[in-house]
Design an enzyme around this catalytic site. Structure first.
Site, PDB file in Angstrom:
ATOM      1  N   ARG A 150       0.857  -1.178   0.000  1.00 48.40           N
ATOM      2  CA  ARG A 150       0.000   0.000   0.000  1.00 48.40           C
ATOM      3  C   ARG A 150       0.899   1.237   0.000  1.00 48.40           C
ATOM      4  NH1 ARG A 150      -3.864  -0.613   5.070  1.00 48.40           N
ATOM      5  NH2 ARG A 150      -4.650   1.380   4.279  1.00 48.40           N
ATOM      6  N   HIS A 151       0.309   2.379  -0.293  1.00 51.38           N
ATOM      7  CA  HIS A 151       1.028   3.658  -0.184  1.00 51.38           C
ATOM      8  C   HIS A 151       1.469   3.875   1.265  1.00 51.38           C
ATOM      9  CE1 HIS A 151      -2.595   5.003   1.828  1.00 51.38           C
ATOM     10  NE2 HIS A 151      -3.267   4.379   0.860  1.00 51.38           N
ATOM     11  N   ASN A 174      -5.559   8.631   6.373  1.00 47.41           N
ATOM     12  CA  ASN A 174      -5.435   7.435   7.234  1.00 47.41           C
ATOM     13  C   ASN A 174      -5.351   7.847   8.700  1.00 47.41           C
ATOM     14  OD1 ASN A 174      -3.091   5.866   4.936  1.00 47.41           O
ATOM     15  ND2 ASN A 174      -5.284   5.506   5.095  1.00 47.41           N
ATOM     16  N   ARG A 210      -1.272   9.743  -3.101  1.00 49.92           N
ATOM     17  CA  ARG A 210      -0.544   9.014  -2.048  1.00 49.92           C
ATOM     18  C   ARG A 210       0.315   7.864  -2.586  1.00 49.92           C
ATOM     19  NH1 ARG A 210      -6.048   8.489  -1.600  1.00 49.92           N
ATOM     20  NH2 ARG A 210      -7.040   6.457  -1.196  1.00 49.92           N
ATOM     21  N   GLU A 261      -8.149   3.475  -5.567  1.00 52.78           N
ATOM     22  CA  GLU A 261      -8.870   2.865  -4.447  1.00 52.78           C
ATOM     23  C   GLU A 261     -10.354   2.724  -4.747  1.00 52.78           C
ATOM     24  OE1 GLU A 261      -8.988   0.844  -2.348  1.00 52.78           O
ATOM     25  OE2 GLU A 261      -8.609   1.545  -0.306  1.00 52.78           O
ATOM     26  N   HIS A 295      -3.696   0.403  -2.873  1.00 54.60           N
ATOM     27  CA  HIS A 295      -4.545   0.802  -1.746  1.00 54.60           C
ATOM     28  C   HIS A 295      -5.101  -0.445  -1.071  1.00 54.60           C
ATOM     29  CE1 HIS A 295      -4.587   4.924  -3.487  1.00 54.60           C
ATOM     30  NE2 HIS A 295      -4.482   4.244  -4.619  1.00 54.60           N
ATOM     31  N   VAL A 304      -7.785  -2.533  -3.055  1.00 53.92           N
ATOM     32  CA  VAL A 304      -7.179  -3.044  -4.292  1.00 53.92           C
ATOM     33  C   VAL A 304      -6.181  -4.158  -3.955  1.00 53.92           C
ATOM     34  CG1 VAL A 304      -5.684  -2.412  -6.237  1.00 53.92           C
ATOM     35  CG2 VAL A 304      -7.551  -0.894  -5.542  1.00 53.92           C
TER      36      VAL A 304
END
Length: 447
Positions: free
Chosen positions: A232-233, A239, A282, A302, A367, A370
């Site tokens: 993920r980023h 977040n 991101r 996302e 994301h 995903v």
């Protein structure tokens, strides 16, 4: 195990049996398992019926090579009997259970055997599609025998060299009776022949959506060694504040992860690494320290939370309490108003999966939703499991395809940097009208 596939549009109305054809150690089981995983992921309920397992059940494992000779009448009777049992189970699965496609994994090397299968399945309106695996590359055959066959129950406690010799003797017995599919003789049948695990193909008489999807999938496979790195980023401002979706920037911690990721990839010393991100800030910011070209995919964006985009779970419960409950009831198929469901994301990720199957080493920076969809494909997870898979921030998941699945390694980076947990487990109470505290019980802490 009764697993619902990862997405369920009714893509096939006519039940289909994919019948494998080919000598032992030609990659039939490899392709069977891989194809089944793909079909389940795109929403076609599919199961493999491996006739070798039925044979071991009936005759016991570890039969000598002579058992596989066409001159051995007793063995031939038994082998025919177990093939019929497996076919009966295929019919039951496709006609009485939820099955939409079955994969009949056996050698099926004679025209007589294939005609019998066609007759048995055709009589109950099951469509038959032959998938032949031909391989004349001794290196590939030998690697397959070493990787898979010598560890099979047939060769338990047998010296590897003796097992290898026995297996080649078994192949020679099959070769004597093998009648390959041919356009001259089988021009009226639907079939695809795969040469040397994807080097070239013969495709004949394809009917319908499902068969064309199968051929498209097979044409993207290869067996060259490679790894897929999925992450993920880095942590984003959204977040940190417990907000879903949006297109926010990274936090300081998230930027540190981007640097740590670049160092990690450099240490892996990969040749020809491709890096794919989504089009969201991101993921692009996470990739900015990587010394390679970066490709942005809209398909990797996302899951679109529609009217709930940018809200916290607390705000969703306050503004859309019934939507929040409905999502908890069936998280895979629930679609946000003016947004997407996990099922929609699986459908838009299919080109990404095809491209991942075609390529060598790839790093995907994406994301949470995903990453769950992509991991569910590689790790064969059901639609119930998929939306609750744990994919923590600041962790690289390395997937290395092996004989019949994937080796998985997790690399948490930036351990010294505190990072939020965005995983919300399924709550016990999912009925519409539930109290706020029940709805919010599993929400992870945030600012």
């Amino acid at each position: 195990a009764d697993m619902k596939p990862a997405s369920c549009p009714p893509l096939t109305n006519v039940p289909t049996c994919i019948v494998l054809v080919g000598l032992p150690a030609r990659g039939k089981t490899y392709i069977s398992k891989k194809l089944t995983r793909y079909l389940n992921w795109i929403g076609i309920t599919t199961k493999v019926f491996n006739v070798g397992e039925y044979r071991r059940e009936a005759a016991g494992p570890g039969q000598p090579p002579g058992f596989f000779s066409h001159d051995n009448e007793d063995a031939m009777k038994l082998r025919k009997k177990v093939a019929m049992e497996a076919l009966r189970d295929v019919r039951r699965y496709l006609l009485d259970e939820e099955g939409q496609a079955a994969v009949f994994d056996a050698t099926n090397t004679t025209r007589e055997r294939r005609q019998m299968i066609l007759d048995k399945l055709g009589s109950c309106h099951i469509r038959t599609f032959f998938l032949e695996c031909v391989c004349d590359d001794p290196k590939v055959i030998d690697a397959n025998i070493k990787a898979v066959k010598l560890s099979s129950p047939d060769f338990k406690n047998v010296d590897p060299e003796q097992a290898r010799k026995d297996f080649y003797d078994r192949i020679r017995n099959y070769e004597k009776a093998y009648e390959p599919l041919s356009l001259d003789h089988d021009g009226d049948k639907s079939f695809v022949t795969v040469f040397n695990v994807g080097q070239r193909f013969t495709v004949n008489g394809i009917h319908g959506h499902l068969q064309s999807r199968i051929v498209y999938f097979l044409m993207n496979l290869h067996i060259r060694p490679r790894s897929i790195y999925l992450t993920r980023h880095g942590e984003s401002e959204m977040n940190k504040r417990g907000r879903i979706g949006g297109d926010g920037d990274l936090t300081e911690g998230g930027r540190s992860y981007g640097k740590a990721l670049a160092n990690f990839i450099e240490q892996q010393e990969l040749e020809h690494l491709q890096v794919w991100t989504s089009q969201m800030k991101r993921t692009v910011q996470t990739a900015e320290h990587l010394k390679t070209t970066i490709e942005q995919w809209k398909s990797l964006n996302e899951l679109d939370a529609g009217v709930c985009d940018g809200l916290t779970y607390e705000e969703i419960q306050e503004l859309h309490p019934s939507e929040f409950a409905l999502r908890d009831q069936d998280k895979f198929r629930y679609r946000y108003p003016r947004g997407e469901s996990y099922e929609d994301v699986v459908n838009r990720l299919e080109p990404v999966i095809m491209e991942l199957e075609r390529q060598s080493n790839v790093m995907v920076i994406c994301h949470q939703a995903v990453a769950r969809c992509l991991l569910a494909y590689f790790l064969d997870k059901s639609s119930e499991q998929l939306p609750y898979m744990k994919v923590p921030l600041h962790t690289v998941v390395k997937l290395t395809p092996v004989a019949y699945g994937c080796d998985v390694e997790h690399f948490p980076l930036c351990d010294h940097v505190p990072v939020v947990d965005t995983h919300r487990p399924k709550p016990v109470e999912v009925e519409v009208g539930r109290p706020d505290e029940e709805a919010l019980k599993t929400v992870p802490p945030h600012e």
